[in-house]
Design a protein around this motif. Structure first.
Motif, PDB file in Angstrom:
ATOM      1  N   TYR A 209     -96.136-107.684  46.678  1.00 44.54           N
ATOM      2  CA  TYR A 209     -97.330-107.723  46.067  1.00 44.54           C
ATOM      3  C   TYR A 209     -96.876-107.773  44.581  1.00 44.54           C
ATOM      4  CZ  TYR A 209    -100.381-107.298  50.004  1.00 44.54           C
ATOM      5  OH  TYR A 209    -101.418-107.614  51.131  1.00 44.54           O
ATOM      6  N   SER A 210     -96.011-106.622  44.314  1.00 44.84           N
ATOM      7  CA  SER A 210     -95.691-106.767  42.729  1.00 44.84           C
ATOM      8  C   SER A 210     -95.055-107.873  42.149  1.00 44.84           C
ATOM      9  CB  SER A 210     -94.896-105.236  42.549  1.00 44.84           C
ATOM     10  OG  SER A 210     -95.785-104.163  43.097  1.00 44.84           O
ATOM     11  N   VAL A 211     -93.888-108.439  42.978  1.00 46.46           N
ATOM     12  CA  VAL A 211     -93.243-109.242  42.633  1.00 46.46           C
ATOM     13  C   VAL A 211     -94.013-110.552  42.252  1.00 46.46           C
ATOM     14  CG1 VAL A 211     -91.300-110.877  43.236  1.00 46.46           C
ATOM     15  CG2 VAL A 211     -91.067-108.521  43.495  1.00 46.46           C
ATOM     16  N   VAL A 212     -94.867-110.855  43.307  1.00 49.19           N
ATOM     17  CA  VAL A 212     -95.708-112.258  42.972  1.00 49.19           C
ATOM     18  C   VAL A 212     -96.647-111.958  42.111  1.00 49.19           C
ATOM     19  CG1 VAL A 212     -97.549-113.850  43.975  1.00 49.19           C
ATOM     20  CG2 VAL A 212     -95.228-112.722  45.459  1.00 49.19           C
ATOM     21  N   GLY A 213     -97.384-110.846  41.687  1.00 47.28           N
ATOM     22  CA  GLY A 213     -98.452-110.377  40.795  1.00 47.28           C
ATOM     23  C   GLY A 213     -97.772-110.627  39.350  1.00 47.28           C
ATOM     24  N   ILE A 214     -96.553-109.994  39.189  1.00 49.06           N
ATOM     25  CA  ILE A 214     -95.705-109.989  37.824  1.00 49.06           C
ATOM     26  C   ILE A 214     -95.552-111.474  37.268  1.00 49.06           C
ATOM     27  CG2 ILE A 214     -94.214-109.056  36.539  1.00 49.06           C
ATOM     28  CD1 ILE A 214     -94.492-106.485  38.043  1.00 49.06           C
ATOM     29  N   TRP A 215     -94.662-111.945  38.637  1.00 45.26           N
ATOM     30  CA  TRP A 215     -93.948-113.404  38.307  1.00 45.26           C
ATOM     31  C   TRP A 215     -95.316-114.333  37.942  1.00 45.26           C
ATOM     32  CZ3 TRP A 215     -89.144-114.699  38.811  1.00 45.26           C
ATOM     33  CH2 TRP A 215     -88.679-116.212  38.800  1.00 45.26           C
ATOM     34  N   ASN A 216     -96.477-114.441  38.371  1.00 41.09           N
ATOM     35  CA  ASN A 216     -97.287-115.357  37.856  1.00 41.09           C
ATOM     36  C   ASN A 216     -98.286-114.738  36.730  1.00 41.09           C
ATOM     37  OD1 ASN A 216     -96.936-116.945  40.031  1.00 41.09           O
ATOM     38  ND2 ASN A 216     -98.011-115.912  41.535  1.00 41.09           N
ATOM     39  N   SER A 217     -98.012-113.507  36.278  1.00 42.15           N
ATOM     40  CA  SER A 217     -98.705-112.854  35.252  1.00 42.15           C
ATOM     41  C   SER A 217     -98.247-113.761  33.799  1.00 42.15           C
ATOM     42  CB  SER A 217     -98.707-111.531  34.875  1.00 42.15           C
ATOM     43  OG  SER A 217     -99.179-111.031  33.907  1.00 42.15           O
ATOM     44  N   TRP A 218     -99.385-113.910  33.051  1.00 41.12           N
ATOM     45  CA  TRP A 218     -99.145-114.532  31.776  1.00 41.12           C
ATOM     46  C   TRP A 218    -100.206-114.191  30.690  1.00 41.12           C
ATOM     47  CZ3 TRP A 218    -103.137-117.404  29.421  1.00 41.12           C
ATOM     48  CH2 TRP A 218    -104.206-117.665  30.320  1.00 41.12           C
ATOM     49  N   PHE A 219    -101.267-113.694  31.036  1.00 42.46           N
ATOM     50  CA  PHE A 219    -102.461-113.380  30.107  1.00 42.46           C
ATOM     51  C   PHE A 219    -101.938-111.954  29.135  1.00 42.46           C
ATOM     52  CE2 PHE A 219    -106.117-111.327  29.040  1.00 42.46           C
ATOM     53  CZ  PHE A 219    -107.087-112.097  28.151  1.00 42.46           C
ATOM     54  N   ASP A 220    -101.062-111.161  30.081  1.00 41.27           N
ATOM     55  CA  ASP A 220    -100.822-109.835  29.300  1.00 41.27           C
ATOM     56  C   ASP A 220     -99.959-110.376  27.906  1.00 41.27           C
ATOM     57  OD1 ASP A 220    -102.336-108.480  30.803  1.00 41.27           O
ATOM     58  OD2 ASP A 220    -100.541-107.603  31.830  1.00 41.27           O
ATOM     59  N   ALA A 221     -98.935-111.276  28.191  1.00 38.11           N
ATOM     60  CA  ALA A 221     -98.065-111.737  27.119  1.00 38.11           C
ATOM     61  C   ALA A 221     -98.808-112.595  26.174  1.00 38.11           C
ATOM     62  CB  ALA A 221     -97.223-112.741  27.923  1.00 38.11           C
ATOM     63  N   LEU A 222     -99.789-113.259  26.510  1.00 30.10           N
ATOM     64  CA  LEU A 222    -100.669-113.971  25.695  1.00 30.10           C
ATOM     65  C   LEU A 222    -101.508-113.008  24.513  1.00 30.10           C
ATOM     66  CD1 LEU A 222    -101.750-116.767  24.416  1.00 30.10           C
ATOM     67  CD2 LEU A 222    -103.834-116.327  26.224  1.00 30.10           C
ATOM     68  N   VAL A 223    -101.706-111.819  25.155  1.00 29.57           N
ATOM     69  CA  VAL A 223    -102.688-110.897  24.409  1.00 29.57           C
ATOM     70  C   VAL A 223    -101.686-109.957  23.453  1.00 29.57           C
ATOM     71  CG1 VAL A 223    -104.490-109.015  24.631  1.00 29.57           C
ATOM     72  CG2 VAL A 223    -104.252-110.964  26.049  1.00 29.57           C
ATOM     73  N   TYR A 224    -100.565-109.328  24.085  1.00 30.43           N
ATOM     74  CA  TYR A 224     -99.856-108.373  23.685  1.00 30.43           C
ATOM     75  C   TYR A 224     -98.474-108.825  22.918  1.00 30.43           C
ATOM     76  CZ  TYR A 224    -103.160-105.762  26.433  1.00 30.43           C
ATOM     77  OH  TYR A 224    -104.284-105.244  27.051  1.00 30.43           O
ATOM     78  N   LEU A 225     -97.874-109.959  23.232  1.00 29.64           N
ATOM     79  CA  LEU A 225     -96.661-110.336  22.908  1.00 29.64           C
ATOM     80  C   LEU A 225     -96.506-111.733  21.924  1.00 29.64           C
ATOM     81  CD1 LEU A 225     -94.704-110.053  26.283  1.00 29.64           C
ATOM     82  CD2 LEU A 225     -95.025-108.177  24.241  1.00 29.64           C
ATOM     83  N   PRO A 226     -96.883-111.571  20.719  1.00 25.21           N
ATOM     84  CA  PRO A 226     -96.955-112.746  19.693  1.00 25.21           C
ATOM     85  C   PRO A 226     -95.377-113.059  19.588  1.00 25.21           C
ATOM     86  CG  PRO A 226     -97.238-110.711  18.519  1.00 25.21           C
ATOM     87  CD  PRO A 226     -97.325-110.206  19.985  1.00 25.21           C
ATOM     88  N   ASN A 227     -94.560-112.491  19.890  1.00 26.26           N
ATOM     89  CA  ASN A 227     -93.147-112.974  19.776  1.00 26.26           C
ATOM     90  C   ASN A 227     -92.679-113.615  20.672  1.00 26.26           C
ATOM     91  OD1 ASN A 227     -90.339-113.198  19.072  1.00 26.26           O
ATOM     92  ND2 ASN A 227     -89.919-110.862  19.084  1.00 26.26           N
ATOM     93  N   GLU A 228     -92.379-114.963  20.636  1.00 31.98           N
ATOM     94  CA  GLU A 228     -92.060-115.697  21.820  1.00 31.98           C
ATOM     95  C   GLU A 228     -90.830-115.586  22.542  1.00 31.98           C
ATOM     96  OE1 GLU A 228     -91.841-119.731  20.629  1.00 31.98           O
ATOM     97  OE2 GLU A 228     -94.011-120.093  19.979  1.00 31.98           O
ATOM     98  N   LYS A 229     -89.829-114.761  21.992  1.00 32.99           N
ATOM     99  CA  LYS A 229     -88.891-114.362  22.451  1.00 32.99           C
ATOM    100  C   LYS A 229     -88.871-113.252  23.638  1.00 32.99           C
ATOM    101  CE  LYS A 229     -85.577-115.162  18.592  1.00 32.99           C
ATOM    102  NZ  LYS A 229     -84.428-114.610  17.839  1.00 32.99           N
ATOM    103  N   LEU A 230     -89.929-112.607  23.598  1.00 31.88           N
ATOM    104  CA  LEU A 230     -90.552-111.512  24.884  1.00 31.88           C
ATOM    105  C   LEU A 230     -91.357-112.468  25.945  1.00 31.88           C
ATOM    106  CD1 LEU A 230     -91.402-108.706  22.292  1.00 31.88           C
ATOM    107  CD2 LEU A 230     -89.207-109.057  23.413  1.00 31.88           C
ATOM    108  N   HIS A 231     -91.643-113.554  25.893  1.00 28.00           N
ATOM    109  CA  HIS A 231     -92.697-114.352  26.751  1.00 28.00           C
ATOM    110  C   HIS A 231     -91.825-114.441  28.124  1.00 28.00           C
ATOM    111  CE1 HIS A 231     -95.271-116.188  23.532  1.00 28.00           C
ATOM    112  NE2 HIS A 231     -95.567-114.981  23.601  1.00 28.00           N
ATOM    113  N   PRO A 232     -92.691-114.265  29.061  1.00 25.32           N
ATOM    114  CA  PRO A 232     -92.108-114.409  30.401  1.00 25.32           C
ATOM    115  C   PRO A 232     -92.250-116.025  30.658  1.00 25.32           C
ATOM    116  CG  PRO A 232     -94.435-113.747  30.631  1.00 25.32           C
ATOM    117  CD  PRO A 232     -93.923-113.758  29.152  1.00 25.32           C
ATOM    118  N   LEU A 233     -91.593-116.454  31.981  1.00 24.97           N
ATOM    119  CA  LEU A 233     -91.597-117.636  32.132  1.00 24.97           C
ATOM    120  C   LEU A 233     -93.033-118.540  32.327  1.00 24.97           C
ATOM    121  CD1 LEU A 233     -89.549-119.980  33.143  1.00 24.97           C
ATOM    122  CD2 LEU A 233     -89.807-119.172  35.644  1.00 24.97           C
ATOM    123  N   GLN A 234     -93.939-117.659  32.942  1.00 24.49           N
ATOM    124  CA  GLN A 234     -95.244-118.108  33.137  1.00 24.49           C
ATOM    125  C   GLN A 234     -96.115-118.573  31.746  1.00 24.49           C
ATOM    126  OE1 GLN A 234     -96.562-119.443  35.901  1.00 24.49           O
ATOM    127  NE2 GLN A 234     -94.915-118.558  37.010  1.00 24.49           N
TER     128      GLN A 234
END
Length: 303
Positions: A209-234
């Motif tokens: 559950y955790s692996v699938v949820g984190i792997w597919n997550s992108w919204f948190d990065a959109l809100v909290y990570l303006p630095n593109e070098k920290l962005h996840p794959l999604q």
């Protein structure tokens, strides 16, 4: 006098070939409907870019083109996002499992005072949250904004996972726990040396559950990570699929030809990236399959 044997209308009849054919047909149709969207993405990712742009691919690939995958493999930004996702998934899954176990075990100790009130307290934030703005302000005040911790820390505790693990722990015989205490085991020793080794099914459920949820997550990065070098794959996939655009009106004739070729490739590139980002999660499931069904049933149904 011969009495006629009455047929029992409630008797279950087995071995009906017609029923078997209907059931197999329904199962095959459901499988095809479920698998076709992913199959469609795969054949679109390897077909000719012109056929893909014209949307002429439906059942079999038309042409053969692996240029999109070549572009993906040569993209340094994609591999950087991939490495970030591996960090988020590994840290998030480990912390999620650890917090679920540490949060669930005390709730199974019968002589723990206020145990029922703690369960009620946990259920409240499970259904009611502060919302995006208070969460954003909290992340900012804690100094986690624009850091990896903004993605890892808030999601490391899942109340639903704690409830699942707690329900599973209640199915463990009390005699096993009592015998461990008689042998001089502490609560930590009981948890990590006795309970966890026999709790692999529910741990596997929480992990996947955790692996699938984190792997597919992108919204948190959109809100909290303006630095593109920290962005996840999604998040990288989001930028490619949603934000990519070219204005042909501002280009010359030669540039327009190159732009059109790039647009054809970019259309197919989206399908290739979807396949590339989805396969790792699909390959992860078989390693947990033998524990998954048992853990999901015991952890969610038996009380």
């Amino acid at each position: 006098m011969i009495t006629a044997l009455k047929r029992n209308p409630n008797k279950i009849r087995q071995g009906s070939i017609i029923v078997d054919i209907i059931l197999y047909t329904m199962a095959i149709v459901i499988c095809l409907i479920t698998l076709y969207p992913f199959y469609y993405v795969i054949i679109m990712s390897i077909s000719s870019p012109q056929e893909v742009a014209a949307m002429n691919v439906f059942l079999i690939p038309k042409g053969f083109f692996l240029g999109s995958y070549e572009l993906i493999l040569k993209d340094a930004k994609m591999w950087w996002a991939y490495s970030n996702t591996l960090i988020y998934v590994t840290a998030g899954a480990v912390l999620n499992c650890l917090m679920a176990v540490l949060g669930a075990y005390p709730l199974t100790v019968k002589n723990l005072k206020g145990r029922k009130w703690i369960v009620v307290f946990l259920l409240i934030p499970m259904y009611f949250g502060g919302g995006l703005i208070p969460t954003y302000l909290l992340i900012n005040k804690l100094g986690m904004y624009n850091t990896m911790f903004a993605v890892i820390i808030p999601g490391m505790v899942s109340i639903w996972n704690i409830i699942l693990v707690r329900t599973f722990f209640t199915t463990i015989p009390e005699g096993l726990k009592e015998s461990a205490f008689i042998d001089g085991a502490s609560h930590l020793q009981l948890l990590f040396k006795v309970i966890l080794p026999i709790s692999k099914p529910i741990i596997a459920v929480i992990a996947i559950y955790s692996v699938v949820g984190i792997w597919n997550s992108w919204f948190d990065a959109l809100v909290y990570l303006p630095n593109e070098k920290l962005h996840p794959l999604q998040m990288y996939l989001y930028r490619v699929v949603v934000q990519q655009s070219v204005d042909l009106k501002t280009l010359s004739l030669e540039d327009t030809r190159h732009a059109v070729a790039n647009m054809l490739s970019s259309i197919q590139l989206k399908y290739a990236i979807i396949v590339f980002t989805t396969l790792p999660v699909i390959f992860t499931y078989p390693f947990f399959q033998k524990y998954f069904i048992k853990g999901a049933l015991l952890g969610s149904l038996k009380e």
